[in-house]
Scaffold this motif. Structure first.
Motif, PDB file in Angstrom:
ATOM      1  N   TYR A 118       0.891  -1.028  -0.031  1.00 14.04           N
ATOM      2  CA  TYR A 118      -0.141   0.156   0.183  1.00 14.04           C
ATOM      3  C   TYR A 118       0.894   1.295   0.129  1.00 14.04           C
ATOM      4  N   LEU A 119       0.358   2.252  -0.597  1.00 10.97           N
ATOM      5  CA  LEU A 119       0.953   3.539  -0.569  1.00 10.97           C
ATOM      6  C   LEU A 119       0.721   4.257   0.785  1.00 10.97           C
ATOM      7  N   PRO A 120       2.079   4.735   1.332  1.00 14.31           N
ATOM      8  CA  PRO A 120       1.823   5.263   2.648  1.00 14.31           C
ATOM      9  C   PRO A 120       0.733   6.047   3.062  1.00 14.31           C
ATOM     10  N   ASP A 121       0.037   6.988   2.176  1.00 13.69           N
ATOM     11  CA  ASP A 121      -1.075   7.549   2.521  1.00 13.69           C
ATOM     12  C   ASP A 121      -2.260   6.721   2.296  1.00 13.69           C
ATOM     13  N   ARG A 122      -2.286   5.582   1.890  1.00 13.90           N
ATOM     14  CA  ARG A 122      -3.299   4.616   1.853  1.00 13.90           C
ATOM     15  C   ARG A 122      -3.722   4.221   3.101  1.00 13.90           C
ATOM     16  N   SER A 124      -3.983   4.597   7.492  1.00 13.21           N
ATOM     17  CA  SER A 124      -3.813   5.669   8.238  1.00 13.21           C
ATOM     18  C   SER A 124      -2.517   5.570   9.376  1.00 13.21           C
ATOM     19  N   GLU A 125      -2.421   6.395   9.967  1.00 20.32           N
ATOM     20  CA  GLU A 125      -1.210   6.547  11.258  1.00 20.32           C
ATOM     21  C   GLU A 125      -1.340   5.153  12.141  1.00 20.32           C
ATOM     22  N   HIS A 128      -0.365   1.984  10.116  1.00 21.14           N
ATOM     23  CA  HIS A 128       1.049   1.925  10.453  1.00 21.14           C
ATOM     24  C   HIS A 128       1.662   1.656  11.722  1.00 21.14           C
ATOM     25  N   ASP A 232       6.109   6.860   6.573  1.00 17.76           N
ATOM     26  CA  ASP A 232       6.284   7.698   5.521  1.00 17.76           C
ATOM     27  C   ASP A 232       6.894   7.277   4.411  1.00 17.76           C
TER      28      ASP A 232
END
Length: 503
Positions: A118-122, A124-125, A128, A232
């Motif tokens: 997944y792309l990092p912005d896909r 949530s914190e 992650h 990130d």
């Protein structure tokens, strides 16, 4: 309480710990006012704990006739089954995704491979944070399992020095006559505080360097687990800057040698560290490869008239040293100055170099993957001895050097493992190619999985979006490579040995 936990099968116990840890991202999501995510982690954690408690009561009276064998089987089942458990809350907060993607994502986390589909912005914190926490627990599990389960079986690198290494036999307190469950609890009680304390210390250093608490915690857990997971996508976007990289660089050495964290070292600890074979060969590799890279880029900078930029040269030197150690320990972090190195000289870094570093791997009984430095040292020492015999055919080996520590059986075991590793890379490369991936990417992805260095996939030009778009068969083969790389081929071969299954 300890006696009660000792009666619970290892797989059930690990599943319970993983389920209980879901409350951590639940609290984190609640503090972010992400109530849907908080409910997903809280509900799944509660339901799984209830199920596991019922299963534990039902099977607590059952005891395996061979506890050590059941523990090794439990390790394999852990890396195959528990990723599905870890993916359950993510399936709730990412409804528009496929289950195979979530499963492979969690296999990459639990095996400390890292990387992401997944792309990092896909994500949530909180998601992650869950990835980093799962990887952190996977690293802790392999730490404890290496000395409590694999060492008595002479696996995981201990087969190289089992006949003479006082650390693997006496220093870590491994006694063949001891109850495997007691041994597991004893080593867990010793290593868990060390592992958690080192993580907390690095977290505090990264926060002091200016990084936000949650990304700093993810980076701290990823460093100790050598997973390379980042909210990130890489360290380049981190706010800790070069001070944060320096802190991570220092803590990466805990993945180089077990001598750095064992609690029962001899009083002359510093002397032992300087004489440790894994530490010395790691320093040699980092220094030599860094200088070779710097010389290559220096020549490139000379060609573009950038040789007088001393600041860029120093940044290039630091970027090379950090990235070399990171990939040697199979972490996969890249320094923010790594890109500056290429900009300074106008040259690209050969991907095969990073692949080779990841294949070498870190230390025995650490969270790092790869062939392991101790096996590399054994093969090097044996090769040096054989070349000496070519010059002096009638010479007799003395009591100094590698032969005092590594016997012929250990060298033979190192060579067998290296050949099995090469054959396994070839087999998974063939399997990935059969699913439609091109040969170059297949080699790098097979190495990334078997060395548990997920960020290597980026070297092949396959970013998160590209990994997500791969066929399901490719993802399944890659997940299998990660499991095999984490357990190592010798441990899996032991499961197919008929004598291993006889009572």
């Amino acid at each position: 309480m300890t006696g009660l936990l000792a009666r619970v099968p290892l797989l059930v116990l690990l599943a319970g710990i993983l389920s209980a840890s879901m409350y951590i991202p639940a609290v984190h999501a609640l503090l972010r006012d992400a109530h849907a995510e908080a409910r997903a982690f809280f509900y799944w954690g509660t339901m799984l704990l209830a199920i596991i408690a019922a299963v534990s009561v039902a099977i607590s009276r059952h005891r395996s006739t061979n506890v050590t064998r059941s523990h090794l089987v439990a390790l394999l089942a852990t890396f195959v089954a528990l990723p599905a458990v870890a993916a359950l809350p993510l399936g709730e907060i990412l409804p528009a995704t496929r289950w195979i993607n979530l499963y492979v994502e969690m296999v990459a986390a639990l095996t400390t491979t890292g990387g992401s589909l997944y792309l990092p912005d896909r994500l949530s914190e909180t998601a992650h944070l869950w990835r980093g926490l799962v990887a952190w627990q996977g690293g802790l599990m392999i730490w404890v399992a290496a000395v409590a389960i694999l060492a008595p079986l002479r696996l995981g690198g201990f087969e190289v020095t089992h006949s003479a290494d006082s650390v693997s036999e006496r220093g870590l307190g491994i006694m063949r006559a001891a109850d495997p469950e007691v041994r597991l609890m004893r080593h867990a009680a010793t290593l868990v505080p060390i592992y958690a304390g080192l993580t907390a210390l690095l977290w505090a250093l990264l926060v002091a360097a200016g990084e936000a608490p949650t990304p700093a915690l993810i980076h701290a857990m990823s460093t100790l687990a050598t997973s390379g997971i980042s909210a990130d996508g890489s360290l380049v976007a981190a706010d800790a800057g070069r001070w944060g990289e320096l802190a991570i660089f220092a803590f990466l050495f805990f993945a180089v040698s077990r001598q750095t964290f064992t609690a029962d070292l001899h009083p002359e600890q510093v002397v032992r560290l300087t004489q440790d074979r894994e530490m010395r060969i790691a320093v040699l590799i980092v220094v030599s490869v860094t200088l070779a890279l710097f010389a290559r880029h220096w020549i490139g900078a000379f060609g573009v008239d950038a040789i007088t930029d001393i600041g860029a040269a120093l940044r290039a030197l630091w970027g090379s040293a950090f990235t070399v150690l990171s990939f040697l320990t199979t972490t996969g972090f890249q320094s923010a100055d790594w890109a500056a190195t290429r900009t300074w000289s106008g040259l690209e870094t050969p991907a095969v170099l990073l692949v080779g570093l990841a294949m070498f791997g870190g230390g025995v009984a650490t969270t790092a993957g790869g062939v392991k430095l101790l096996r590399i040292y054994a093969l090097y020492a044996h090769g040096r001895r054989e070349m000496n015999l070519l010059v002096h055919p009638h010479s007799i080996a003395g009591g100094r050097g590698a032969h005092r520590h590594i016997k012929s059986r250990g060298i033979e075991a190192a060579w067998i493992f290296f050949m099995l590793y090469a054959l396994t890379v070839a087999a998974f490369t063939l399997g990935l190619t059969a699913t439609g991936l091109d040969f170059g990417a297949s080699v790098i992805m097979a190495t990334a999985g078997l060395s548990t260095t997920g960020p290597l996939a980026q070297v092949a030009g396959i970013d998160a979006q590209g990994l997500n778009g791969l066929p399901d068969a490719t993802k399944a083969v890659w997940a299998a490579a990660m499991v095999v790389g984490r357990l190592e081929t010798l441990a899996l071969i032991a499961l197919f040995n008929p004598d291993f299954w006889r009572n």
